[in-house]
Design a protein around this motif. Structure first.
Motif, PDB file in Angstrom:
ATOM      1  N   LEU A   8       0.853  -1.188   0.000  1.00 54.91           N
ATOM      2  CA  LEU A   8       0.000   0.000   0.000  1.00 54.91           C
ATOM      3  C   LEU A   8       0.886   1.234   0.000  1.00 54.91           C
ATOM      4  CD1 LEU A   8      -2.869   1.263   0.292  1.00 54.91           C
ATOM      5  CD2 LEU A   8      -2.449   1.271   2.768  1.00 54.91           C
ATOM      6  N   MET A   9       0.527   2.213  -0.832  1.00 52.54           N
ATOM      7  CA  MET A   9       1.298   3.444  -0.904  1.00 52.54           C
ATOM      8  C   MET A   9       0.351   4.626  -0.903  1.00 52.54           C
ATOM      9  SD  MET A   9       4.424   4.945  -2.141  1.00 52.54           S
ATOM     10  CE  MET A   9       4.522   6.707  -2.018  1.00 52.54           C
ATOM     11  N   PRO A  10       0.127   5.266   0.267  1.00 48.93           N
ATOM     12  CA  PRO A  10      -0.672   6.496   0.281  1.00 48.93           C
ATOM     13  C   PRO A  10       0.131   7.622  -0.359  1.00 48.93           C
ATOM     14  CG  PRO A  10       0.180   5.999   2.478  1.00 48.93           C
ATOM     15  CD  PRO A  10       0.573   4.858   1.602  1.00 48.93           C
ATOM     16  N   LEU A  11      -0.461   8.283  -1.340  1.00 46.99           N
ATOM     17  CA  LEU A  11       0.277   9.280  -2.122  1.00 46.99           C
ATOM     18  C   LEU A  11      -0.389  10.638  -2.003  1.00 46.99           C
ATOM     19  CD1 LEU A  11       2.701   9.521  -4.079  1.00 46.99           C
ATOM     20  CD2 LEU A  11       1.092   9.181  -5.963  1.00 46.99           C
ATOM     21  N   ALA A  12       0.420  11.609  -1.588  1.00 48.72           N
ATOM     22  CA  ALA A  12      -0.041  12.994  -1.510  1.00 48.72           C
ATOM     23  C   ALA A  12       0.947  13.855  -2.292  1.00 48.72           C
ATOM     24  CB  ALA A  12      -0.149  13.430  -0.050  1.00 48.72           C
ATOM     25  N   ARG A 127     -11.231  10.708   5.936  1.00 49.84           N
ATOM     26  CA  ARG A 127     -10.113  11.117   6.783  1.00 49.84           C
ATOM     27  C   ARG A 127      -8.917  10.226   6.493  1.00 49.84           C
ATOM     28  NH1 ARG A 127     -13.126  12.097  12.653  1.00 49.84           N
ATOM     29  NH2 ARG A 127     -14.564  13.727  11.900  1.00 49.84           N
ATOM     30  N   GLU A 128      -7.813  10.856   6.114  1.00 52.82           N
ATOM     31  CA  GLU A 128      -6.667  10.102   5.628  1.00 52.82           C
ATOM     32  C   GLU A 128      -6.187   9.072   6.637  1.00 52.82           C
ATOM     33  OE1 GLU A 128      -2.346  10.933   3.503  1.00 52.82           O
ATOM     34  OE2 GLU A 128      -3.061  12.331   5.031  1.00 52.82           O
ATOM     35  N   HIS A 129      -6.000   9.473   7.899  1.00 55.70           N
ATOM     36  CA  HIS A 129      -5.412   8.542   8.865  1.00 55.70           C
ATOM     37  C   HIS A 129      -6.307   7.332   9.093  1.00 55.70           C
ATOM     38  CE1 HIS A 129      -8.023  11.085  11.354  1.00 55.70           C
ATOM     39  NE2 HIS A 129      -8.004  10.133  12.275  1.00 55.70           N
ATOM     40  N   GLU A 130      -7.620   7.528   9.075  1.00 60.16           N
ATOM     41  CA  GLU A 130      -8.532   6.401   9.286  1.00 60.16           C
ATOM     42  C   GLU A 130      -8.519   5.454   8.086  1.00 60.16           C
ATOM     43  OE1 GLU A 130     -12.344   8.045  10.068  1.00 60.16           O
ATOM     44  OE2 GLU A 130     -11.839   8.719  12.105  1.00 60.16           O
ATOM     45  N   LEU A 131      -8.610   6.008   6.888  1.00 60.04           N
ATOM     46  CA  LEU A 131      -8.707   5.170   5.699  1.00 60.04           C
ATOM     47  C   LEU A 131      -7.395   4.448   5.406  1.00 60.04           C
ATOM     48  CD1 LEU A 131     -10.796   7.483   3.335  1.00 60.04           C
ATOM     49  CD2 LEU A 131     -11.551   5.455   4.572  1.00 60.04           C
ATOM     50  N   GLY A 150      10.744  17.827  11.319  1.00 62.78           N
ATOM     51  CA  GLY A 150      10.409  17.256  12.616  1.00 62.78           C
ATOM     52  C   GLY A 150       8.956  17.464  12.971  1.00 62.78           C
ATOM     53  N   ASP A 151       8.400  18.608  12.566  1.00 60.63           N
ATOM     54  CA  ASP A 151       6.994  18.872  12.847  1.00 60.63           C
ATOM     55  C   ASP A 151       6.103  17.868  12.138  1.00 60.63           C
ATOM     56  OD1 ASP A 151       7.606  20.998  14.445  1.00 60.63           O
ATOM     57  OD2 ASP A 151       7.347  22.510  12.878  1.00 60.63           O
ATOM     58  N   GLU A 152       6.483  17.468  10.914  1.00 63.07           N
ATOM     59  CA  GLU A 152       5.678  16.500  10.188  1.00 63.07           C
ATOM     60  C   GLU A 152       5.698  15.138  10.864  1.00 63.07           C
ATOM     61  OE1 GLU A 152       6.089  16.115   6.014  1.00 63.07           O
ATOM     62  OE2 GLU A 152       6.197  18.267   5.677  1.00 63.07           O
ATOM     63  N   VAL A 153       6.813  14.792  11.511  1.00 65.45           N
ATOM     64  CA  VAL A 153       6.883  13.518  12.231  1.00 65.45           C
ATOM     65  C   VAL A 153       5.824  13.486  13.325  1.00 65.45           C
ATOM     66  CG1 VAL A 153       8.277  12.085  13.758  1.00 65.45           C
ATOM     67  CG2 VAL A 153       9.318  13.130  11.734  1.00 65.45           C
ATOM     68  N   SER A 154       5.727  14.565  14.092  1.00 69.04           N
ATOM     69  CA  SER A 154       4.795  14.589  15.214  1.00 69.04           C
ATOM     70  C   SER A 154       3.347  14.757  14.769  1.00 69.04           C
ATOM     71  CB  SER A 154       5.170  15.718  16.188  1.00 69.04           C
ATOM     72  OG  SER A 154       5.143  16.973  15.528  1.00 69.04           O
ATOM     73  N   SER A 155       3.139  15.363  13.579  1.00 77.31           N
ATOM     74  CA  SER A 155       1.772  15.648  13.148  1.00 77.31           C
ATOM     75  C   SER A 155       1.253  14.673  12.101  1.00 77.31           C
ATOM     76  CB  SER A 155       1.696  17.072  12.573  1.00 77.31           C
ATOM     77  OG  SER A 155       2.498  17.187  11.409  1.00 77.31           O
ATOM     78  N   SER A 156       2.073  13.717  11.664  1.00 79.05           N
ATOM     79  CA  SER A 156       1.656  12.791  10.609  1.00 79.05           C
ATOM     80  C   SER A 156       0.698  11.746  11.172  1.00 79.05           C
ATOM     81  CB  SER A 156       2.871  12.111   9.975  1.00 79.05           C
ATOM     82  OG  SER A 156       2.458  11.188   9.000  1.00 79.05           O
ATOM     83  N   VAL A 162      -1.048   3.970  10.758  1.00 84.35           N
ATOM     84  CA  VAL A 162      -0.599   2.687  10.225  1.00 84.35           C
ATOM     85  C   VAL A 162       0.188   1.929  11.290  1.00 84.35           C
ATOM     86  CG1 VAL A 162       0.821   1.543   8.490  1.00 84.35           C
ATOM     87  CG2 VAL A 162      -0.573   3.505   7.851  1.00 84.35           C
ATOM     88  N   LEU A 163       1.057   2.625  12.002  1.00 85.93           N
ATOM     89  CA  LEU A 163       1.868   1.970  13.029  1.00 85.93           C
ATOM     90  C   LEU A 163       1.009   1.386  14.146  1.00 85.93           C
ATOM     91  CD1 LEU A 163       4.964   4.322  13.470  1.00 85.93           C
ATOM     92  CD2 LEU A 163       5.005   1.925  12.785  1.00 85.93           C
TER      93      LEU A 163
END
Length: 303
Positions: A8-12, A127-131, A150-156, A162-163
């Motif tokens: 699976l590859m979510p692409l933005a 919603r991206e994270h749910e799907l 670093g901000d993207e790490v905490s907000s992704s 997925v984790l």
């Protein structure tokens, strides 16, 4: 049967998206797997409740129209990236998720008569994270773009969903497409349930690797089996990895782990994620966060 058949590859529209596509293609080619590329478009009906009070119906309608236009434009740009990439690399594009008749058989023949990766593209709304987490539950591996900051790490939210919510491993692609993946595999071991899950998820890679190492450190070890126990376990699978001790660098265990992997010449790291809580790592830092931010090679994380 290949152990990795669906990726699976979510692409933005992230600046590292093309490198992630290239990374996923390397994996797909190695395992003759299918790349299910998915773009998640926000549901603009959720704009209205967020608009707040004091706005007229016409203003809310205008906001929703603008959001829909922007979402369609973003989707078109992502689709153009996918089409350009698959054309350039001659990746066969097949129907997206659907019936069993549309499924890609193992070792499917591509245009020139050889076997390799195939790809599909789909758009889902929500919603991206749910799907993404839900789709990842029926994927052997999810490949995500490298967080740019670093901000993207905490907000992704998608990465962490997925984790934590998929039950499947996730590969964080580097910012640049690597030349190879899985020839020299480094396992980061600290005795936790998360690192044990990582070892099991890395078995397809270990079986075909030219060399395997186990990275261990007293600074990294938690309560649980030591690296000696892991070596004995892997020996039962006819694997003889090289144990490599490392130490924290400037009191940062993650920096020491990445340095040891680079010095050994690893082109892939497998590790458990968040053996301490995510909240603690986001506030105080931790090995998982450091690796997410600074790794310049593919990393497969497991929970």
């Amino acid at each position: 049967m290949n152990p990795i058949r669906k990726i699976l590859m979510p692409l933005a529209g992230a600046p590292t998206a093309e490198a992630a596509l290239g990374t996923a293609l390397l994996v797909g080619t190695r395992f003759e797997a299918h790349l299910e590329v998915v773009h998640v478009r926000a549901d603009n009906r959720e704009v209205a409740p967020l608009a707040g009070e004091g706005l007229s119906g016409a203003m809310v309608e205008e906001m929703m129209t603008a959001a829909e236009t922007e979402a369609r434009s973003r989707s078109a740009a992502v689709r153009a990236l996918f089409d350009r990439f698959t054309t350039q690399h001659k990746v066969p594009v097949v129907a997206p998720r659907g019936t069993m008749d549309e499924a890609v058989p193992a070792g499917a023949a591509i245009a020139d008569g050889t076997t390799g990766a195939t790809a599909s593209f789909g758009v889902v709304v929500g919603r991206e994270h749910e799907l993404v987490a839900q789709l990842a539950r029926l994927a052997d591996l999810t490949v995500v773009s490298h967080p740019a900051t670093g901000d993207e790490v905490s907000s992704s939210e998608a990465l962490h969903a997925v984790l934590f919510d998929s039950g499947s491993p996730v590969m964080i692609a580097p910012k640049r497409t690597p030349s190879a993946i899985g020839r020299r595999v480094a396992l980061a071991w600290n005795g936790t349930a998360e690192s044990a899950a990582s070892v099991r998820n890395m078995m397809p890679w270990l079986a075909g690797a030219e060399a395997v190492s186990v990275l261990h450190s007293p600074d990294y070890q938690r309560r649980g089996p030591t690296y000696d126990g892991l070596l004995a376990y892997l020996a039962l699978h006819d694997l003889r990895p090289e144990p490599i001790a490392f130490a924290a660098r400037d009191r940062d265990v993650g920096a020491g782990l990445l340095a040891a992997a680079r010095d050994w010449g690893a082109d892939l790291i497998g590790m458990g994620a968040y053996s301490h809580s995510r909240l603690r790592q986001l506030i105080l830092g931790g090995v998982t966060r450091h690796v997410l931010e600074h790794a310049d090679l593919p990393v497969v994380m497991s929970r």
